[in-house]
Design an enzyme around this catalytic site. Structure first.
Site, PDB file in Angstrom:
ATOM      1  N   ASP A 101       0.856  -1.183   0.000  1.00 56.32           N
ATOM      2  CA  ASP A 101       0.000   0.000   0.000  1.00 56.32           C
ATOM      3  C   ASP A 101       0.889   1.229   0.000  1.00 56.32           C
ATOM      4  O   ASP A 101       1.957   1.244   0.605  1.00 56.32           O
ATOM      5  CB  ASP A 101      -0.965   0.013   1.189  1.00 56.32           C
ATOM      6  CG  ASP A 101      -0.275  -0.053   2.544  1.00 56.32           C
ATOM      7  OD1 ASP A 101      -0.003   1.020   3.133  1.00 56.32           O
ATOM      8  OD2 ASP A 101      -0.012  -1.168   3.022  1.00 56.32           O
ATOM      9  N   GLU A 158      -7.881   4.779  12.007  1.00 58.07           N
ATOM     10  CA  GLU A 158      -6.781   4.605  12.947  1.00 58.07           C
ATOM     11  C   GLU A 158      -6.612   5.844  13.812  1.00 58.07           C
ATOM     12  O   GLU A 158      -7.413   6.762  13.753  1.00 58.07           O
ATOM     13  CB  GLU A 158      -5.488   4.258  12.208  1.00 58.07           C
ATOM     14  CG  GLU A 158      -5.000   5.291  11.201  1.00 58.07           C
ATOM     15  CD  GLU A 158      -3.717   4.837  10.506  1.00 58.07           C
ATOM     16  OE1 GLU A 158      -2.644   4.924  11.143  1.00 58.07           O
ATOM     17  OE2 GLU A 158      -3.799   4.394   9.331  1.00 58.07           O
ATOM     18  N   ASP A 214      -9.721   3.714   6.024  1.00 51.34           N
ATOM     19  CA  ASP A 214      -8.621   3.660   6.986  1.00 51.34           C
ATOM     20  C   ASP A 214      -9.051   4.322   8.295  1.00 51.34           C
ATOM     21  O   ASP A 214      -9.136   5.548   8.396  1.00 51.34           O
ATOM     22  CB  ASP A 214      -7.402   4.373   6.379  1.00 51.34           C
ATOM     23  CG  ASP A 214      -6.170   4.341   7.288  1.00 51.34           C
ATOM     24  OD1 ASP A 214      -6.276   3.849   8.419  1.00 51.34           O
ATOM     25  OD2 ASP A 214      -5.114   4.817   6.839  1.00 51.34           O
TER      26      ASP A 214
END
Length: 282
Positions: free
Chosen positions: A81, A172, A170
Site C-alpha cells: 500500500d 486509525e 482507513d
C-alpha cells in the site's frame, strides 16, 4: 418626533449580519462542532501527506518492522500500500519481486487528494496488479457520508473489471489530536456505518475496513457490527495477525510490515490468487 433615516437602518442591519457571521465562523472552527460541514474542518489538516495506512499504528502500538515476510502461512498473495509519502513508485520492480496487488491512498477528509494517485493507481494496474484505493478518515471533520462521497468522486470508486478491489476505509489513531477524534464509541460506530452505507450506495460494494484491534476496542467499544459485512484489513507488525476485532472471524488482508522492500508497507492477502480475484469481482 424622531426622523427615519434609511441609511442608518441599513448600517445597523449590516452590523448585525457581521456579528452573526463572526459567531457562525467561530462555531464552524470548533473541533467536532455540529456545524462542521464538508471541507470546513479540513482547514485544520496540516500534514495529510504524512498520514497513510499504518502511519499512526507504528507510533502507538510499535511492533517488529523487519520487513521479513511471515512464514508458515496458508496460500497468500503479496501486496503493498502506498501514498504520496512514496511519490512515484517503481511498479515494475515490485511486480518482479512478486507483488500482485496494491492499495493507493486517494483522499483524506473532504479536501485532500493524493497528488501521486494517478501514477500509483494506474501504474500498478498497468503492470498487471489488482489495485484498490483507500480513504484516510477524519471523523471529526465531516460526516461519514460526506467523506464517502468525496472518496468516490476522487478515485475511490469500483468497477467490475476483475482488477479493481473495493475501496478501503482507513480507521486509525488521530494524527492531529484525540485518539478517537473526540467521538464517543456509539458516535464512531454511526460514523463508520454512514461511510459504509454511502459507499455501497454509490458503488455497489461494501468497503474494506482497515483498523487495528487496539484502536477498534478503544474507539468503537469493540463493535461487532461490521464483521459480517466489511472485509477486514488489519495492521500488526509481528510474526502473526494476533487477536482480531469483535465480529470478524478471519482477516482478509494483513499489513505485516512498514519497512518492506521498494516501498515500506507490505501486506499478505489471506488466500490464494483466485480468492483475491473473487474479491475484486464482487
Amino acid at each position: 418626533m424622531p426622523v427615519h433615516r434609511p441609511g442608518s437602518a441599513r448600517r445597523a442591519l449590516s452590523a448585525l449580519i457581521g456579528i452573526l457571521a463572526t459567531f457562525l465562523a467561530m462555531a464552524l472552527a470548533l473541533p467536532g462542532s455540529a456545524f462542521a460541514a464538508q471541507g470546513q474542518g479540513d482547514k485544520a489538516i496540516p500534514h495529510p501527506e504524512d498520514d497513510w495506512a499504518g502511519s499512526q499504528i507504528a507510533k502507538h502500538e510499535g511492533g517488529s518492522t523487519t520487513g521479513e515476510a511471515p512464514t508458515g502461512l496458508l496460500a497468500t498473495v503479496e501486496g503493498v500500500d502506498v501514498s504520496s509519502h512514496q511519490g512515484n513508485v517503481s511498479w515494475s520492480t515490485l511486480w518482479s519481486s512478486g507483488v500482485r496487488f496494491a492499495y493507493a491512498k486517494a483522499t483524506e477528509g473532504t479536501s485532500y487528494t493524493n497528488p501521486y494517485f494517478a501514477q500509483q493507481y494506474n501504474g500498478s494496474y498497468n503492470v498487471g496488479m489488482i489495485r484498490g484505493a483507500y480513504h484516510f478518515a477524519l471523523p471529526n471533520n465531516s460526516t461519514g457520508a460526506a467523506q464517502a462521497n468525496y472518496f468516490v468522486d476522487h478515485g475511490g470508486g469500483w468497477s467490475k473489471d476483475g482488477k479493481t478491489l473495493p475501496g478501503a476505509l482507513d480507521m486509525e489513531y488521530n494524527p492531529y489530536g484525540a485518539t478517537c477524534y473526540g467521538l464517543s464509541a456509539s458516535a464512531m460506530v454511526n460514523w463508520i456505518k454512514s461511510f459504509s452505507s454511502t459507499y455501497k450506495s454509490r458503488t455497489g460494494r461494501d468497503p474494506v475496513i482497515y483498523t487495528s484491534t487496539s484502536w477498534w476496542k478503544t474507539c468503537t467499544g469493540n463493535s461487532a457490527a461490521f464483521g459480517g459485512v466489511n472485509p477486514l484489513w488489519i495492521p500488526r507488525y509481528g510474526s502473526s495477525v494476533g487477536e482480531l476485532p469483535a465480529g470478524w472471524g478471519f482477516h482478509t488482508i494483513w499489513q505485516y510490515t512498514s519497512s518492506g522492500p521498494t516501498v515500506g508497507d507490505h501486506n499478505k492477502f489471506n488466500g490464494a490468487m483466485d480468492r483475491l480475484q473473487a474479491l475484486a469481482n464482487g
